[in-house]
Design a protein around this motif. Structure first.
Motif, PDB file in Angstrom:
ATOM      1  N   GLY A 283       0.968  -1.295   0.138  1.00 35.09           N
ATOM      2  CA  GLY A 283       0.296   0.242   0.422  1.00 35.09           C
ATOM      3  C   GLY A 283       1.086   1.114  -0.010  1.00 35.09           C
ATOM      4  N   ARG A 284       1.916   1.291  -0.443  1.00 34.18           N
ATOM      5  CA  ARG A 284       2.774   2.476  -0.920  1.00 34.18           C
ATOM      6  C   ARG A 284       3.455   3.082   1.351  1.00 34.18           C
ATOM      7  NH1 ARG A 284      -0.081   6.974  -4.002  1.00 34.18           N
ATOM      8  NH2 ARG A 284      -1.137   5.798  -2.757  1.00 34.18           N
ATOM      9  N   GLN A 285       3.341   2.060   1.482  1.00 30.56           N
ATOM     10  CA  GLN A 285       3.870   2.341   3.200  1.00 30.56           C
ATOM     11  C   GLN A 285       5.543   2.173   2.870  1.00 30.56           C
ATOM     12  OE1 GLN A 285       1.212   1.167   6.355  1.00 30.56           O
ATOM     13  NE2 GLN A 285       0.328   0.328   5.033  1.00 30.56           N
ATOM     14  N   VAL A 286       5.441   2.477   4.426  1.00 25.93           N
ATOM     15  CA  VAL A 286       7.352   3.290   4.170  1.00 25.93           C
ATOM     16  C   VAL A 286       7.646   2.543   6.220  1.00 25.93           C
ATOM     17  CG1 VAL A 286       9.741   4.180   3.972  1.00 25.93           C
ATOM     18  CG2 VAL A 286       7.379   3.999   2.091  1.00 25.93           C
ATOM     19  N   HIS A 287       8.227   1.957   5.631  1.00 25.88           N
ATOM     20  CA  HIS A 287       9.325   1.458   7.444  1.00 25.88           C
ATOM     21  C   HIS A 287      10.439   2.132   7.806  1.00 25.88           C
ATOM     22  CE1 HIS A 287       9.456   0.613  11.652  1.00 25.88           C
ATOM     23  NE2 HIS A 287      10.370   0.024  10.803  1.00 25.88           N
ATOM     24  N   LEU A 288      11.047   2.934   8.697  1.00 30.85           N
ATOM     25  CA  LEU A 288      12.383   3.718   8.476  1.00 30.85           C
ATOM     26  C   LEU A 288      12.403   2.912   9.903  1.00 30.85           C
ATOM     27  CD1 LEU A 288      11.841   7.328   7.004  1.00 30.85           C
ATOM     28  CD2 LEU A 288      12.690   5.230   6.045  1.00 30.85           C
ATOM     29  N   THR A 289      13.620   2.696   9.979  1.00 30.83           N
ATOM     30  CA  THR A 289      14.442   2.633  11.534  1.00 30.83           C
ATOM     31  C   THR A 289      15.647   3.378  11.367  1.00 30.83           C
ATOM     32  OG1 THR A 289      13.494  -0.049  11.215  1.00 30.83           O
ATOM     33  CG2 THR A 289      15.675   0.470  13.135  1.00 30.83           C
ATOM     34  N   ALA A 290      15.996   4.526  12.112  1.00 27.12           N
ATOM     35  CA  ALA A 290      17.152   4.744  12.200  1.00 27.12           C
ATOM     36  C   ALA A 290      17.803   4.201  13.418  1.00 27.12           C
ATOM     37  CB  ALA A 290      16.635   6.368  11.862  1.00 27.12           C
ATOM     38  N   GLU A 291      19.084   4.701  13.306  1.00 26.06           N
ATOM     39  CA  GLU A 291      19.963   4.388  14.881  1.00 26.06           C
ATOM     40  C   GLU A 291      21.163   5.054  14.867  1.00 26.06           C
ATOM     41  OE1 GLU A 291      20.903   0.196  13.946  1.00 26.06           O
ATOM     42  OE2 GLU A 291      19.530  -0.845  14.288  1.00 26.06           O
ATOM     43  N   ARG A 292      21.498   5.131  16.171  1.00 25.23           N
ATOM     44  CA  ARG A 292      22.835   6.737  16.571  1.00 25.23           C
ATOM     45  C   ARG A 292      22.950   5.772  18.333  1.00 25.23           C
ATOM     46  NH1 ARG A 292      21.684  12.728  16.773  1.00 25.23           N
ATOM     47  NH2 ARG A 292      20.869  11.703  18.839  1.00 25.23           N
ATOM     48  N   ASP A 293      24.622   5.518  17.978  1.00 26.28           N
ATOM     49  CA  ASP A 293      24.929   5.357  19.281  1.00 26.28           C
ATOM     50  C   ASP A 293      23.623   3.992  19.875  1.00 26.28           C
ATOM     51  OD1 ASP A 293      26.950   6.754  19.166  1.00 26.28           O
ATOM     52  OD2 ASP A 293      26.144   8.679  19.892  1.00 26.28           O
ATOM     53  N   ASP A 294      23.053   4.557  20.446  1.00 25.17           N
ATOM     54  CA  ASP A 294      22.313   3.770  21.515  1.00 25.17           C
ATOM     55  C   ASP A 294      20.475   4.247  21.454  1.00 25.17           C
ATOM     56  OD1 ASP A 294      22.293   5.981  22.644  1.00 25.17           O
ATOM     57  OD2 ASP A 294      22.842   4.422  25.624  1.00 25.17           O
ATOM     58  N   CYS A 295      20.424   4.603  20.618  1.00 28.54           N
ATOM     59  CA  CYS A 295      19.005   5.600  20.242  1.00 28.54           C
ATOM     60  C   CYS A 295      18.524   4.658  18.590  1.00 28.54           C
ATOM     61  CB  CYS A 295      19.239   6.992  19.938  1.00 28.54           C
ATOM     62  SG  CYS A 295      17.866   7.659  19.596  1.00 28.54           S
ATOM     63  N   ARG A 296      17.329   4.634  18.948  1.00 33.54           N
ATOM     64  CA  ARG A 296      16.614   3.457  18.181  1.00 33.54           C
ATOM     65  C   ARG A 296      15.613   4.365  17.493  1.00 33.54           C
ATOM     66  NH1 ARG A 296      17.419  -2.177  15.708  1.00 33.54           N
ATOM     67  NH2 ARG A 296      15.041  -2.588  14.415  1.00 33.54           N
ATOM     68  N   LEU A 297      15.341   4.278  16.571  1.00 31.23           N
ATOM     69  CA  LEU A 297      13.656   5.044  15.951  1.00 31.23           C
ATOM     70  C   LEU A 297      13.354   4.149  15.439  1.00 31.23           C
ATOM     71  CD1 LEU A 297      14.429   8.803  15.756  1.00 31.23           C
ATOM     72  CD2 LEU A 297      13.610   7.486  17.217  1.00 31.23           C
ATOM     73  N   GLN A 298      11.545   4.153  15.467  1.00 34.15           N
ATOM     74  CA  GLN A 298      11.111   3.294  14.402  1.00 34.15           C
ATOM     75  C   GLN A 298       9.827   4.098  13.112  1.00 34.15           C
ATOM     76  OE1 GLN A 298      11.618  -0.013  13.447  1.00 34.15           O
ATOM     77  NE2 GLN A 298      13.294  -0.203  15.194  1.00 34.15           N
ATOM     78  N   ILE A 299      10.290   4.264  12.528  1.00 26.45           N
ATOM     79  CA  ILE A 299       9.218   5.483  12.080  1.00 26.45           C
ATOM     80  C   ILE A 299       8.457   5.001  10.838  1.00 26.45           C
ATOM     81  CG2 ILE A 299       8.877   7.710  10.466  1.00 26.45           C
ATOM     82  CD1 ILE A 299      12.129   8.147  11.726  1.00 26.45           C
ATOM     83  N   ASP A 300       7.084   4.713  10.839  1.00 30.57           N
ATOM     84  CA  ASP A 300       5.979   4.704   9.639  1.00 30.57           C
ATOM     85  C   ASP A 300       5.557   5.401   9.427  1.00 30.57           C
ATOM     86  OD1 ASP A 300       6.320   1.059  10.082  1.00 30.57           O
ATOM     87  OD2 ASP A 300       5.611   1.358  11.806  1.00 30.57           O
TER      88      ASP A 300
END
Length: 105
Positions: free
Chosen positions: A60-77
């Motif tokens: 459905g044209r959705q995108v999942h991004l995972t962003a990591e830096r040091d000990d920080c992790r983001l999940q972006i949908d």
């Protein structure tokens, strides 16, 4: 013309974190940009802040991004909400990630 989009992206991330979207019960929030523009702004901001980014295309044209830096992790949908709007959800595994990211705004 990219400057307004960058500022919009920064404002979006700041609003997301201030709104408490950093918890596991995150909700999607609407953003008045196309899915491609929203992704471009978010990815540019994350790269500028030294995050390593991983991208997955979903149905459905959705995108999942995972962003990591040091000990920080983001999940972006990112989900297209309409031709001119996108819904975005941001989650993190750190309770202080919002504070870390706000330092870079």
């Amino acid at each position: 013309m990219k400057t307004p989009a960058i500022l919009a992206g920064l404002l979006l991330l700041l609003c997301c974190f201030r709104a408490g979207i950093v918890c596991a019960e995150a909700r999607f929030r609407s953003w008045p940009l196309t899915a491609a523009e929203t992704e471009e702004v978010v990815v540019e901001w994350l790269r500028h802040n030294r995050f390593q980014i991983y991208r997955i295309d979903l149905a459905g044209r959705q995108v999942h991004l995972t962003a990591e830096r040091d000990d920080c992790r983001l999940q972006i949908d990112l989900k297209p909400n309409s031709p001119l709007a996108t819904r975005m959800k941001v989650e993190t595994d750190r309770t202080d990630a919002a504070m870390l990211l706000e330092q870079h705004l």
